[in-house]
Design an enzyme around this catalytic site. Structure first.
Site, PDB file in Angstrom:
ATOM      1  N   ARG A   7       0.936  -1.029  -0.325  1.00 14.63           N
ATOM      2  CA  ARG A   7      -0.348   0.283   0.385  1.00 14.63           C
ATOM      3  C   ARG A   7       0.801   0.916   0.227  1.00 14.63           C
ATOM      4  O   ARG A   7       1.958   1.331   0.521  1.00 14.63           O
ATOM      5  CB  ARG A   7      -0.930  -0.102   1.368  1.00 14.63           C
ATOM      6  CG  ARG A   7      -2.487  -1.048   1.100  1.00 14.63           C
ATOM      7  CD  ARG A   7      -3.086  -0.444  -0.386  1.00 14.63           C
ATOM      8  NE  ARG A   7      -4.115  -1.259  -0.075  1.00 14.63           N
ATOM      9  CZ  ARG A   7      -4.567  -2.369  -0.800  1.00 14.63           C
ATOM     10  NH1 ARG A   7      -3.206  -2.753  -1.753  1.00 14.63           N
ATOM     11  NH2 ARG A   7      -5.479  -3.124  -0.744  1.00 14.63           N
TER      12      ARG A   7
ATOM     13  N   GLU B 159      -4.353   7.433  -5.163  1.00 14.99           N
ATOM     14  CA  GLU B 159      -4.168   6.989  -7.239  1.00 14.99           C
ATOM     15  C   GLU B 159      -5.741   7.095  -7.753  1.00 14.99           C
ATOM     16  O   GLU B 159      -6.495   7.022  -7.189  1.00 14.99           O
ATOM     17  CB  GLU B 159      -4.315   5.590  -6.649  1.00 14.99           C
ATOM     18  CG  GLU B 159      -3.021   4.584  -5.910  1.00 14.99           C
ATOM     19  CD  GLU B 159      -3.075   3.180  -5.591  1.00 14.99           C
ATOM     20  OE1 GLU B 159      -4.650   2.536  -5.973  1.00 14.99           O
ATOM     21  OE2 GLU B 159      -1.784   2.740  -5.080  1.00 14.99           O
TER      22      GLU B 159
ATOM     23  N   HIS C 297      -0.817  -0.133  -9.710  1.00 13.16           N
ATOM     24  CA  HIS C 297      -1.003  -1.253  -8.819  1.00 13.16           C
ATOM     25  C   HIS C 297      -1.902  -1.962  -9.834  1.00 13.16           C
ATOM     26  O   HIS C 297      -3.471  -2.264  -9.587  1.00 13.16           O
ATOM     27  CB  HIS C 297      -2.869  -0.227  -8.144  1.00 13.16           C
ATOM     28  CG  HIS C 297      -2.903  -1.455  -6.912  1.00 13.16           C
ATOM     29  ND1 HIS C 297      -4.102   0.049  -5.622  1.00 13.16           N
ATOM     30  CD2 HIS C 297      -3.102  -2.147  -6.291  1.00 13.16           C
ATOM     31  CE1 HIS C 297      -3.765  -1.031  -5.011  1.00 13.16           C
ATOM     32  NE2 HIS C 297      -3.313  -1.999  -5.226  1.00 13.16           N
TER      33      HIS C 297
END
Length: 304
Positions: A230, A259, A278
């Site tokens: 993360r 993000e 991601h």
């Protein structure tokens, strides 16, 4: 009993359609992956279960979803999008997470980011596409030390890959663990000795900002940093400064504090950073495991 997949991509929707059984509880799929939280009450009208991939669910929104009793979150990082304890206490909504579905996929991404960062491949690729014949000095990894911060299924797979490539593996975990071929050491020793540090921590209140400016400064000079866990585990401002000065030689990052990563973010402008969106867990095998586990959650809930 009715479930709604609130933010399905085309890929995950196709997997869900393929894995659904004729006798499954009602399962609606919303093919609009960018859903605002305020749209959820209407979308979830009459549904007891919400399957969520990346949409925030604040407590005040959950209160307006009057029939909602369960959230099946697609992954382990639900805390990035909701407060599971507050949802249960304030709304009677139970949050279910899914572990282990993409351990191999994420570890392979971390491994790939490590090699790409060590070899400077993205910088050379960008230069050659622009007509420049750029040769960078690489870091040879064989025989070097990799330090894994947090040791669950993904870190176990990363250790397997690193052993196969001739790297020494250290690890630190918040609770005592053992694993064949891995030396568990103090965090201080890991930071001091590791040529590569790879983060594999779950996000909790205790781990937010875990890799602070002080811990970045404590790393071995010229180390490589990998993060597929993360983004908010790291002090990004401190990381940017360490990359600019060369204290950290390179970084491979799949996750970020914000993000999607803004185009003008300092990390996007550094030549010694390898970026991915991601996507570490996005493989067909992991998607099958993920959606299969989500449907199993829905079946168990429907069965009481």
């Amino acid at each position: 009993m009715r479930a709604v997949f609130v933010d399905a991509s085309e890929t995950l929707a196709a997997v869900a359609h393929r894995l659904l059984r004729p006798d499954d509880p009602g399962f609606a799929i919303n093919l609009q992956p960018d859903i605002a939280p305020e749209d959820l009450p209407a979308l979830l009208a009459g549904a007891e279960i919400a399957v969520i991939d990346h949409t925030a669910l604040p407590v005040d929104v959950a209160r307006a979803c009057t029939g909602l009793r369960h959230v099946v979150f697609l992954g382990t990082g639900a805390r990035s999008y909701m407060d599971p304890e507050a949802l249960r206490t304030a709304c009677g909504v139970t949050v279910h997470t899914i572990k282990g579905y993409g351990d191999t996929a994420v570890a392979e991404c971390a491994f790939a980011l490590m090699w790409a960062a060590a070899r400077g491949l993205p910088e050379m690729d960008r230069a050659m596409r622009a007509g420049r014949w750029l040769r960078t000095e690489a870091i040879q990894l064989t025989g070097k030390t990799v330090g894994l911060i947090g040791f669950g299924g993904i870190a176990g797979e990363m250790a397997r890959l690193c052993h196969g490539a001739g790297l020494r593996v250290l690890a630190w975990n918040r609770t005592p663990k053992t694993h064949q071929g891995v030396a568990f050491v103090s965090l201080e020793q890991l930071l001091q000795e590791s040529d590569v540090v790879s983060l594999h921590l779950l996000l909790t209140d205790e781990t937010r900002g875990f890799l602070s400016a002080a811990r970045i400064a404590a790393q071995k000079p010229g180390a490589i940093l990998i993060n597929t866990a993360r983004g908010v585990l790291i002090d990004e401002d401190a990381l940017v400064e360490a990359l600019r000065t060369g204290r950290i030689a390179a970084a491979g990052l799949d996750v970020f504090a914000v993000e999607p990563l803004p185009a003008d973010h300092p990390l996007a402008g550094l030549p010694n950073v390898v970026l991915s969106a991601h996507s570490a867990f996005r493989t067909p095998e992991a998607s099958d495991n993920l959606i299969g586990a989500a449907l199993d959650h829905c079946r168990r809930i429907a069965a009481g």
